[in-house]
Scaffold this motif. Structure first.
Motif, PDB file in Angstrom:
ATOM      1  N   ILE A  17       0.845  -1.203   0.000  1.00  0.00           N
ATOM      2  CA  ILE A  17       0.000   0.000   0.000  1.00  0.00           C
ATOM      3  C   ILE A  17       0.877   1.247   0.000  1.00  0.00           C
ATOM      4  N   THR A  18       1.966   1.221   0.787  1.00  0.00           N
ATOM      5  CA  THR A  18       2.895   2.359   0.840  1.00  0.00           C
ATOM      6  C   THR A  18       3.464   2.660  -0.539  1.00  0.00           C
ATOM      7  N   VAL A  19       3.906   1.615  -1.231  1.00  0.00           N
ATOM      8  CA  VAL A  19       4.480   1.797  -2.569  1.00  0.00           C
ATOM      9  C   VAL A  19       3.434   2.353  -3.531  1.00  0.00           C
ATOM     10  N   LEU A  20       2.246   1.766  -3.521  1.00  0.00           N
ATOM     11  CA  LEU A  20       1.193   2.184  -4.453  1.00  0.00           C
ATOM     12  C   LEU A  20       0.751   3.624  -4.192  1.00  0.00           C
ATOM     13  N   LEU A  21       0.508   3.957  -2.910  1.00  0.00           N
ATOM     14  CA  LEU A  21      -0.019   5.285  -2.586  1.00  0.00           C
ATOM     15  C   LEU A  21       0.998   6.381  -2.849  1.00  0.00           C
ATOM     16  N   ASN A  22       2.240   6.168  -2.424  1.00  0.00           N
ATOM     17  CA  ASN A  22       3.248   7.213  -2.633  1.00  0.00           C
ATOM     18  C   ASN A  22       3.599   7.364  -4.108  1.00  0.00           C
ATOM     19  N   ALA A  23       3.684   6.239  -4.831  1.00  0.00           N
ATOM     20  CA  ALA A  23       3.926   6.327  -6.276  1.00  0.00           C
ATOM     21  C   ALA A  23       2.748   7.007  -6.975  1.00  0.00           C
ATOM     22  N   GLY A  24       1.522   6.674  -6.532  1.00  0.00           N
ATOM     23  CA  GLY A  24       0.329   7.313  -7.096  1.00  0.00           C
ATOM     24  C   GLY A  24       0.295   8.806  -6.831  1.00  0.00           C
ATOM     25  N   MET A  25       0.708   9.215  -5.620  1.00  0.00           N
ATOM     26  CA  MET A  25       0.749  10.642  -5.290  1.00  0.00           C
ATOM     27  C   MET A  25       1.731  11.381  -6.194  1.00  0.00           C
ATOM     28  N   MET A  26       2.917  10.807  -6.399  1.00  0.00           N
ATOM     29  CA  MET A  26       3.905  11.440  -7.283  1.00  0.00           C
ATOM     30  C   MET A  26       3.382  11.527  -8.717  1.00  0.00           C
ATOM     31  N   LEU A  27       2.688  10.475  -9.163  1.00  0.00           N
ATOM     32  CA  LEU A  27       2.152  10.455 -10.531  1.00  0.00           C
ATOM     33  C   LEU A  27       1.096  11.528 -10.733  1.00  0.00           C
ATOM     34  N   ILE A  28       0.172  11.660  -9.783  1.00  0.00           N
ATOM     35  CA  ILE A  28      -0.905  12.655  -9.899  1.00  0.00           C
ATOM     36  C   ILE A  28      -0.334  14.066  -9.925  1.00  0.00           C
ATOM     37  N   ILE A  29       0.616  14.335  -9.011  1.00  0.00           N
ATOM     38  CA  ILE A  29       1.216  15.676  -8.947  1.00  0.00           C
ATOM     39  C   ILE A  29       1.967  15.985 -10.237  1.00  0.00           C
ATOM     40  N   HIS A  30       2.627  14.983 -10.792  1.00  0.00           N
ATOM     41  CA  HIS A  30       3.378  15.198 -12.035  1.00  0.00           C
ATOM     42  C   HIS A  30       2.452  15.450 -13.222  1.00  0.00           C
TER      43      HIS A  30
END
Length: 641
Positions: A37-50
């Protein structure tokens, strides 16, 4: 001379959180989903912001770096912890231990000053809003982030200089689940007073300076907010700081409790619990805090989803648009959703209805395949349980694999046989969801079990002397249990997410079982998040296991080619050939089905490849392992009169 004789420790033993095997398995089951979940959520956050242009502001620039830091230092600690919980070998080399410790110190110190930079950003935004675009220009933001990373690197460098002067000649047992400074200092046989003072000064300075900066910023922010006359203005100003303040409170409270409390109050158990919070739990909580309490991130998700749906949304009535947006926000109005969307109560599995003249032939063929599958896998289970010469890790995994194949094929084939025989192709919503969940669950477990079997072959060929010690019965049971436990919660969650979508179009599934792609085609809500979830789970459970298997066989091939005798090479290859064939069949069809470009999708092609990994492969597996394995053939001859 004294220095030469004092450094005897070449590796350490991480004792972890507990000695109990049962609790270790529970902790593994708990920490693995947390890490995923940590990997998915933090990677997802970076993707959305980008991707979202409206989030290209200083606040979200800092937030993307915070997600990167959380992802990084969780990855420094958690994978090794999971490995130690699952296996009996808890060794970590001297170099790896100090690398882990210094990476963790660097990333933690960087996060402290990044949180200070985020507090300063909020201070300028609320206390000096007119000067905000000038003060928080791109150059200033980059300088603050670079400074945070530089300070983190300096802290780690000082720690390296201090720790490199220590010598370890007594115990090598670290009473912790990762290489942290206090438990390592306790093992040194030289005087650590100066080292402890230096590390305490730098750690205390990092914590207190960053915390003081944050405190001063929020005192000024609070003073400014209280001067705002309107209640709505106060609420809006507070809301922009709430997420950051919550993240700061959780992070600093656990760090201060662990590192700045008096040494007399030291408690191993309490320190380990606090360490679990700031190394494993907090990296998972941060993206949740910033998403659930931040409307702009939620709106970015909503804005991003319709882009992937194209004109399908624009053609719907305005009322339906509003309902879809409400549904995607996970705040549906039940009555409206029920009236407009929930009209599909059952599906129709079209299967092979486009071949009306072949229905009886297909029924006979698939019935024969099902019987052969049950008999073949049942015999494998029987002989591996009864024959004493097959009581080895390889055949233990093979018996579990055969049981899994029986379960896997029984999820789809009986239903297809009923549909072919009766021509009644209806399946209820709950039955469809159950079938999908079980098929995905067994498929994921099979990917993980094939990876475990590849690891078993790697240990047997590349480390034959350690093989009986490493692959003992207890480890084998833990590996199989981990495969089953890991596959269950992920797919139950994914199925619930898919069947929470509204279905208001056709109820005809152009497939012979309830698979994800054909079911998603019937949804009239936004399916972008579901498609991303499917792709992510496919990468985690298909591509990553496949790459691990590939890496294992590269090492195996390298080891085999070094053997001097041709007979030795042939024997080593023969122990792997069956597994390689099964992996090729299963992963080949699975990757083509779920990871090929969407533009290449074809219902007939999907059904063809699905037949391979759901029906044909379970039938071929026992034949491959029997015909190409002398041990199994010998056991069969002994079993038959």
């Amino acid at each position: 001379m004294g220095r030469r004789n004092s450094t005897h420790v070449s590796d350490f033993i991480l004792m972890g959180l507990t000695d109990s095997e049962e609790i270790q398995l529970v902790l593994f089951t708990l920490f693995l989903p947390i890490y995923l979940i940590t990997v998915l959520l933090n990677a997802g956050m970076m993707l959305i912001i980008h991707l979202d242009l409206q989030l290209h502001t200083p606040m979200y620039f800092f937030l993307s770096h915070l997600s990167f830091l959380d992802l990084s230092y969780s990855t420094v600690i958690t994978p090794k912890t999971l490995q130690n919980l699952l296996t009996s070998t808890k060794y970590i080399s001297y170099l790896n231990c100090f690398t882990q410790m210094n990476c963790f110190i660097s990333l933690s110190a960087t996060e402290c000053f990044l949180l200070s930079s985020m507090a300063y950003d909020r201070y300028v935004a609320i206390c000096n809003p007119l000067h905000y675009p000038v003060v928080m220009a791109t150059r200033r933001c980059c300088s603050l982030v670079f400074g945070s990373y530089l300070i983190g690197f300096m802290d780690a460098f000082v720690n390296v200089l201090c720790m490199s002067r220590l010598h370890f000649c007594n115990s090598n047992i670290i009473y912790h689940f990762f290489c942290d400074a206090p438990p390592i200092l306790a093992l040194s046989c030289t005087d650590t007073h100066d080292t402890e003072i230096t590390i305490s000064v730098f750690a205390g300075s990092t914590l207190m300076v960053s915390l003081l900066t944050i405190s001063v910023s929020y005192v000024s922010i609070l003073s400014t907010i209280l001067k705002i006359t309107s209640t709505s203005g106060k609420r809006k100003a507070f809301s922009t700081c709430a997420s950051h303040l919550l993240g700061v409170t959780i992070f600093y409270s656990t760090l201060i409790f662990t590192y700045l409390k008096p040494s007399k109050s030291y408690s191993l158990g309490k320190d380990q619990v606090a360490s679990v919070f700031y190394t494993i739990v907090i990296p998972m909580l941060n993206p949740l805090v910033y998403t659930l309490r931040n409307k702009e991130v939620k709106n970015a998700l909503i804005r991003f989803m319709p882009k992937r749906r194209g004109s399908r949304i624009t053609k719907q009535a305005p009322k339906q648009k509003c309902l879809i947006v409400l549904f995607s926000q996970m705040e549906p109005q039940k009555d409206l959703v029920d009236v407009n969307f929930t009209s599909v109560m059952e599906f129709v599995l079209l299967g092979f209805s486009d071949f009306p003249n072949l229905q009886m032939f297909l029924f006979v063929m698939f019935l024969f395949i099902y019987v052969v599958t049950l008999m073949g896998n049942g015999i494998i289970i029987l002989i591996t349980r009864t024959d004493q010469t097959l009581q080895t890790p390889m055949y233990f995994f093979l018996s579990n694999f055969s049981f899994l194949e029986i379960c896997y094929v029984s999820v789809t084939l009986p239903r297809m046989l009923i549909n072919l025989w009766t021509q009644k192709r209806h399946i209820s919503l709950s039955a469809c969801a159950t079938q999908m969940s079980c098929a995905l669950m067994f498929g994921n477990i099979e990917c993980l079990l094939l990876t475990v079997m590849a690891y078993d072959r790697y240990m047997a060929i590349c480390n034959p002397l350690h093989y009986p010690l490493v692959m003992n019965y207890k480890v084998c049971v833990q590996l199989v249990s981990a495969c089953w436990i890991t596959g269950v919660p992920v797919e139950i969650g994914q199925t619930c997410q898919i069947f929470s979508l509204p279905f208001c179009r056709s109820n005809q599934i152009n497939h012979y079982f309830c698979d994800i792609p054909p079911v998603l085609k019937l949804a009239c809500g936004d399916i972008f998040l579901n498609e991303m979830m499917v792709f992510t789970v496919a990468v985690l459970f298909v591509m990553i296991p496949f790459l691990l298997i590939l890496g294992s066989y590269i090492k195996i091939t390298s080891t085999i080619l070094k053997l001097p005798l041709a007979t030795g090479r042939a024997k080593a290859f023969s122990t792997c050939s069956s597994h390689v064939m099964v992996v090729t069949l299963f992963f080949g069809s699975g990757i083509i089905t779920y990871l090929r470009p969407k533009s290449k999708n074809s219902s007939r092609t999907d059904k063809f490849f699905s037949l391979f990994y759901t029906i044909v492969t379970p039938m071929l597996n026992p034949l491959i392992y029997t015909l190409r394995n002398k041990d199994v053939l010998m056991a069969l001859r002994k079993l038959l009169p």
